[in-house]
Every structure is written in structure tokens, then in C-alpha cells.
Design an enzyme around this catalytic site. Structure first.
Site, PDB file in Angstrom:
ATOM      1  N   HIS A  37     -23.456  -5.404   9.835  1.00  0.00           N
ATOM      2  CA  HIS A  37     -23.663  -6.269   8.660  1.00  0.00           C
ATOM      3  C   HIS A  37     -25.139  -6.171   8.268  1.00  0.00           C
ATOM      4  CE1 HIS A  37     -19.662  -7.875   9.021  1.00  0.00           C
ATOM      5  NE2 HIS A  37     -19.889  -8.296  10.260  1.00  0.00           N
TER       6      HIS A  37
ATOM      7  N   GLU B 223     -17.572  -3.332  11.375  1.00  0.00           N
ATOM      8  CA  GLU B 223     -17.479  -4.348  10.321  1.00  0.00           C
ATOM      9  C   GLU B 223     -18.511  -4.080   9.225  1.00  0.00           C
ATOM     10  OE1 GLU B 223     -17.549  -8.340  11.915  1.00  0.00           O
ATOM     11  OE2 GLU B 223     -16.547  -7.717  13.760  1.00  0.00           O
TER      12      GLU B 223
ATOM     13  N   ASP C  61     -20.770  -3.675   6.148  1.00  0.00           N
ATOM     14  CA  ASP C  61     -21.013  -4.049   4.758  1.00  0.00           C
ATOM     15  C   ASP C  61     -22.520  -4.100   4.565  1.00  0.00           C
ATOM     16  OD1 ASP C  61     -21.613  -6.522   6.026  1.00  0.00           O
ATOM     17  OD2 ASP C  61     -19.696  -7.382   5.454  1.00  0.00           O
TER      18      ASP C  61
ATOM     19  N   ASN D  56     -17.715  -5.967  21.226  1.00  0.00           N
ATOM     20  CA  ASN D  56     -18.092  -5.929  19.817  1.00  0.00           C
ATOM     21  C   ASN D  56     -19.166  -6.973  19.546  1.00  0.00           C
ATOM     22  OD1 ASN D  56     -17.427  -4.869  17.082  1.00  0.00           O
ATOM     23  ND2 ASN D  56     -16.864  -7.004  16.663  1.00  0.00           N
TER      24      ASN D  56
END
Length: 447
Positions: free
Chosen positions: A239, A269, A271, A202
């Protein structure tokens, strides 16, 4: 003739089809135009997940949204090294278990995050080096993975997190200083600790295909696959902000290139800074995942804007009060409008007609007794347990107990090719996780 079974949170242990003539087909599928993110993603065999913080689980608005909208859960911090092993060989799973148990009790899968990372190490680990640190890493992986393996398993673990610099070199961390093979050691240790979970690397800023960091991770995964180092998936954190503009990232090329190496790809993750002003980014990311068959799911890093580590940037799908934002509607529409491509990690339906007579399938498992191995399916996930099954409620000619130790669950389709005719379909179900009445609810309709 086509037999269709629509399900919600269905855990199927086996299918027994007794054919008076020959069976046409049996389908288990989710309906179109779903109203929640998880259900909409499940139409194509994917998940839509969320990062959860144990300290916010008492917030009714927070936990209601998490339960309603998502079918995959990641612990935001509670399964990281400092949380699970605050003192060497003294493990604390209290908060991680709180998230894990809530997720499983509500029919959700869990991603584990993370086992080996240069950051958020407890003080005792920060002060270690060399062989002692290498052995501590191995011990940590073994103990944490064994704990969750024995509780029922984790869908996928971020085994190693953020091990590369922006220029493509290895990050000069204390773990890197134990030897350049430390990542390989972590993955081999993880595979031995739990053979049934997916093992992921990751990282952030690896969405743009031509970026040095992306290429370095790609070469590592390529090398691992060529040499048989166990790695099953790559996580792209996602991100995004004004400095990492999504439209210039060639993200679909990156996803498909990694997938071509034989690994799943996941957005882990997600956003986006000022989420409502970048609806085309949300739409593009979802469409990129849907276009790559081995892109198995998307996770947003938090429930509401106020829960985000970037709260001032309003980067999520729900506002501070828990209201759906325009970004939410964009994502939901894209999931519902996308072509339902089944991830290649799932075996596609067989086109070979079954023989006359009975067709028996051990859902999610290998051949056992008179039941053949799982086949004719697409979509869904599998789970294996070692629970002792009470067979007393099966009235006559009970199947082998072992068929209830494997299952296929989620949105799935079984398509068994054959000519039409009368048939009897028997579906066996077992609840091997929840214990109280009324916790596992689903509908079955046959046309």
C-alpha cells in the site's frame, strides 16, 4: 525439431510420447505481448491477481474486468474471521464460497485471506483470552482450511496477518497475549490442516529492507526455516502513498533477501496513491518482482478506483467507469517486456535425455504405473483431487486412473531433450472441477 503447443487455461493430466526414433522436444508456452494482465504475467509463470468483493459481483462492468484481466483472486473480506465464524463454532462460508466458486469456474486460482489476525475479529473472539483464545484460533484455522481443502484447495493462505509493530516488536494483540509462540502454532496447525497449500505470513510496511519491521519479520522467517516451522511464502501488501515512497524502499533487495531464505515472495495488496502520477512506481514494482525468481505474483487490492478502500486516492489500474488508466498500460507493458524468469519453486526442465522408446509423464504428480513423475517442465501450477474419473471415453489401453487425479495448468513449458525424428504425442486431459459443457475452452497448436 521442436513441437510447440500454445495453450490457454489448459489443464494437463499426462503426456505420453511414443518415439519412432527419438523425440526432439515438446513445449507448452504462452505467446508474447499478451493483452491482459493475467496472461502477460503467466508468460513468466507468475500470476496477476485482484481482490474481489462478493457484494460487487452483480456489477457487470466490475465482474467483466475481473474475469478478463486476472488469473488469481483474493476475497477482500469474505474469508476473514468475522465473516467465516460470526459466532463461535457457527461457520458461514456463503460469501467466501461465492467468490471461490466463481474464480474456479472461470479458471482462476484463489489466495485465502486471512486466518489469524488481531483485526476484524468477531465480538466473541475479542472477548476471549489465554488458552480459550488459543484453542479458538486453532479450531478456526482447522475448520476454514478444511472447508476449502475439501472444495478443491486454495493456492496460498495468509495464515497470520500483521503481527508486528512498526518498531519491530510483536503487536500487543489478544493473540500475542496467549504466548509468543502463537504464530508458530498457527503455521503448524495450518500445515496439518492442508499439506497442499502454501502458507504465508502477510504484512504492510515491510518493503524497505532496512526498516525495523522488515528486519523483524525477516528474523522470524529465518528462525522458522532453521527450526522447520512450516512457512512457504511472505506477502508484501504494497500500500504505497506519498508517506511510503516506493523508490526509497529497496524493494528488490527485500524480495531477494527473503527469497534467499527459501520462501516465495508475493505482492499481495498493491495500490498506489494517485496511480497515474506514479507510473515509474508501477513499472519498478513489476520489474522488481520479475527480477526475483521466487516472486510468484502480484495482486492489486480492488478492480476500479471506486472499489478501493482508498477510493478518494484513485489508487488502482481502472477508473471509476472501468476504463484502463495509464497505470494499467504501464503495468501491462512491463509484464510483457520483462524477461521471463521461471520461479524457482517450479522445477526447471531436465537436461538428461529420456531413454529410447516411450516417455510417459504424469503431469503434476508422482510416478504411477508406467508414467514417470512430472519432469521436463517450467511454469504452471499443480492441483490434486480425489475425484472418481470416468475412463469409458478412452478407446483402448487406458492409462492408470491415478494420472487424472493430478494436473498441471496455466502457462507452462515442457522441454524434453532428444534428437529429432518421427513421433506420436498423446495428451490426456480431465475436467475435474467444472461440470457444464463449454466452460473449459483452450486451443492447442503443434508446429
Amino acid at each position: 525439431m521442436k513441437t510447440k503447443i500454445n495453450t490457454s487455461i489448459l489443464r494437463l493430466s499426462s503426456i505420453l510420447i511414443v518415439l519412432a526414433v527419438l523425440l526432439s522436444s515438446i513445449n507448452l508456452t504462452a505467446s508474447a505481448a499478451e493483452t491482459t494482465l493475467g496472461a502477460a504475467a503467466a508468460q513468466s509463470g507468475r500470476y496477476f491477481g485482484v481482490a474481489i468483493a462478493s457484494g460487487r459481483m452483480g456489477d457487470s462492468t466490475y465482474i467483466t474486468i475481473a474475469n478478463r484481466e486476472f488469473n488469481m483472486v483474493t476475497a477482500e473480506n469474505e474469508m476473514k474471521i468475522d465473516a467465516t465464524e460470526p459466532n463461535q463454532n457457527q461457520f458461514n462460508f456463503t460469501n467466501g464460497d461465492r467468490i471461490y466458486d466463481w474464480a474456479r469456474q472461470n479458471g482462476k486460482q484463489v489466495r485465502g485471506h486471512t486466518l489469524a489476525w488481531h483485526s476484524q475479529q468477531p465480538g466473541w473472539m475479542q472477548n476471549m483470552s489465554g488458552t480459550a483464545l488459543r484453542n479458538a484460533m486453532i479450531n478456526h484455522i482447522n475448520r476454514v482450511m478444511a472447508h476449502y481443502r475439501d472444495r478443491g484447495g486454495i493456492y496460498a493462505w495468509d495464515v497470520v496477518n500483521e503481527a508486528f509493530e512498526e518498531n519491530g516488536s510483536r503487536r500487543n494483540s489478544n493473540l500475542q497475549q496467549t504466548g509468543n509462540d502463537w504464530i508458530e502454532v498457527a503455521f503448524r496447525t495450518a500445515r496439518a490442516a492442508d499439506p497442499n497449500t502454501k502458507l504465508c505470513y502477510n504484512d504492510y510496511n515491510i518493503e524497505a529492507w532496512n526498516y525495523a519491521k522488515t528486519q523483524a519479520v525477516y528474523r522470524m522467517v529465518q528462525d522458522f526455516k532453521q527450526r522447520g516451522v512450516p512457512i512457504d511464502c511472505v506477502g508484501f501488501q504494497g500500500h504505497f502513498n506519498s508517506g511510503t515512497a516506493y523508490p526509497n524502499s529497496n524493494f528488490r533487495t527485500t524480495l531477494s533477501s527473503f527469497a534467499a531464505l527459501g520462501v516465495d515472495v508475493q505482492i499481495t495488496e498493491l495500490d498506489i496513491e494517485n496511480a497515474n502520477s506514479r507510473l515509474d512506481w508501477w513499472r519498478g514494482i513489476v520489474n522488481d518482482c520479475l527480477a526475483v525468481s521466487r516472486c510468484t505474483g502480484i495482486t492489486v487490492w480492488g478492480v476500479r478506483d471506486s472499489d478501493s478502500w482508498r477510493a478518494s486516492q484513485n489508487p488502482l489500474l481502472f477508473d471509476n467507469n472501468g476504463n484502463k488508466k495509464a497505470a494499467y498500460n504501464t503495468v501491462l507493458d512491463a509484464l510483457n517486456a520483462g524477461q521471463p524468469t521461471t520461479p524457482t519453486a517450479t522445477t526447471p526442465p531436465s537436461t538428461t535425455p529420456p531413454p529410447n522408446g516411450s516417455v510417459s509423464i504424469n503431469a503434476g504428480g508422482a510416478a504411477t504405473g508406467s508414467f514417470g513423475a512430472d519432469q521436463y517442465f517450467s511454469g504452471g501450477s499443480t492441483y490434486t483431487n480425489t475425484a472418481t474419473i470416468d475412463m469409458s471415453q478412452i478407446p483402448s489401453n487406458p492409462p492408470p486412473t491415478s494420472i487424472f487425479n493430478t494436473e498441471r495448468y496455466g502457462a507452462m513449458t515442457y522441454t524434453i531433450p532428444n534428437r529429432s525424428g518421427a513421433q506420436t504425442v498423446t495428451l490426456y486431459f480431465a475436467e475435474t472441477y467444472l461440470s457444464a459443457a463449454g466452460q473449459r475452452l483452450f486451443n492447442v497448436s503443434i508446429n
